[in-house]
Design an enzyme around this catalytic site. Sequence first.
Site, PDB file in Angstrom:
ATOM      1  N   MET A  28      28.090  18.189  -1.564  1.00 17.97           N
ATOM      2  CA  MET A  28      27.867  18.099  -0.115  1.00 17.97           C
ATOM      3  C   MET A  28      29.015  18.780   0.639  1.00 17.97           C
ATOM      4  O   MET A  28      29.163  18.590   1.848  1.00 17.97           O
ATOM      5  CB  MET A  28      27.734  16.637   0.312  1.00 17.97           C
ATOM      6  CG  MET A  28      26.526  15.957  -0.332  1.00 17.97           C
ATOM      7  SD  MET A  28      25.921  14.547   0.585  1.00 17.97           S
ATOM      8  CE  MET A  28      27.340  13.474   0.549  1.00 17.97           C
ATOM      9  N   HIS A  35      35.610  18.399  -6.912  1.00 12.07           N
ATOM     10  CA  HIS A  35      34.513  19.378  -6.927  1.00 12.07           C
ATOM     11  C   HIS A  35      34.920  20.634  -7.710  1.00 12.07           C
ATOM     12  O   HIS A  35      34.137  21.201  -8.463  1.00 12.07           O
ATOM     13  CB  HIS A  35      34.168  19.818  -5.495  1.00 12.07           C
ATOM     14  CG  HIS A  35      33.725  18.721  -4.577  1.00 12.07           C
ATOM     15  ND1 HIS A  35      34.478  18.274  -3.515  1.00 12.07           N
ATOM     16  CD2 HIS A  35      32.589  17.985  -4.544  1.00 12.07           C
ATOM     17  CE1 HIS A  35      33.828  17.324  -2.866  1.00 12.07           C
ATOM     18  NE2 HIS A  35      32.681  17.115  -3.468  1.00 12.07           N
TER      19      HIS A  35
END
Length: 284
Positions: A28, A35
């Site tokens: 997101m 990430h």
Amino acid sequence: MVTLITSTEELIEQRKNHPLEIGFVPTMGNLHAGHISLLEEALTQFKTVYFSIFVNPKQFGPNEDFNRYPRTLENDLKLIEQSTSKFPNSEVIVYSPKNPEEVFPVGKTFTLEVLGLSSVIEGKQRPGHFQGVATVVWRLFELIKPKKAYFGLKDYQQYLVIKQMIQDLASPIEIIGMPIVREAEGLALSSRNQYLTPDQKKDALHFYSTLQKISNLLDGKKNNLKIVQDFINHELNNPAWNYLEMRDADSLSDDLSNSQKITILGVYQQGTTRLLDNMQVELS
Ligand code: AMP
């Protein structure tokens, strides 16, 4: 090389130009080292990696932080560039749809639900959340058709839901679970950490130290489960806990009598921010 794509039409076109075997990292956005660890693992295995940045409205409840969720595309692209440049000849296709309709076209409605796993623990606290997650991940898988997709164990229940979805739909996509990346003192990295005041952030360290304490108390022995449950029951007097539970690490069942591995799952709330973390422990 990093290429940004903002429409599904372009995505489909782009995908046609690539060899069959690609890696995929769904996120997101508002990227941090957690990430990036997924991206770099994907880049070690594939020359071409697709990376999605999409704040998925379907996985937010009506009173959750969808509108204020941090959107930082420019900086995210810089971080992706930095990582990609460490892998010569690699290519990352960033799919950041310009609006939710790119992903969920108006008039085409479907919802995917993994029964059972989606309605316990975090799913009980956030009704509809895992349906939203499964629905978007399946849609992205259909568009991107990866060989492997990379998920963080930070969202342990999500990882199990996606694995179950793949199994139930007999999909050949391989789901890779990656270790939780933490700050030096133990707080799991999360885009939501930036909502914390300095005091809340300090108090949040109690979360990781509690997980460690439980893991140490358990010491890998089934015989210690009772002592640990007593400790958890006492710990739950602290109102910051939304929940703190021991479950079977594969089924999320609360019957641990045949478990070889358990997971300790919790949400520790600071103000309106729900911090989510977990730890797995093998039992003998
Ligand atoms: P999000 O953008 O929060 O939806 O997360 C995208 C992916 O990154 C999910 O698979 C998360 O589990 C993973 N992720 C988020 N935080 C971390 C972390 N601290 N360590 C490892 N993976 C993470």
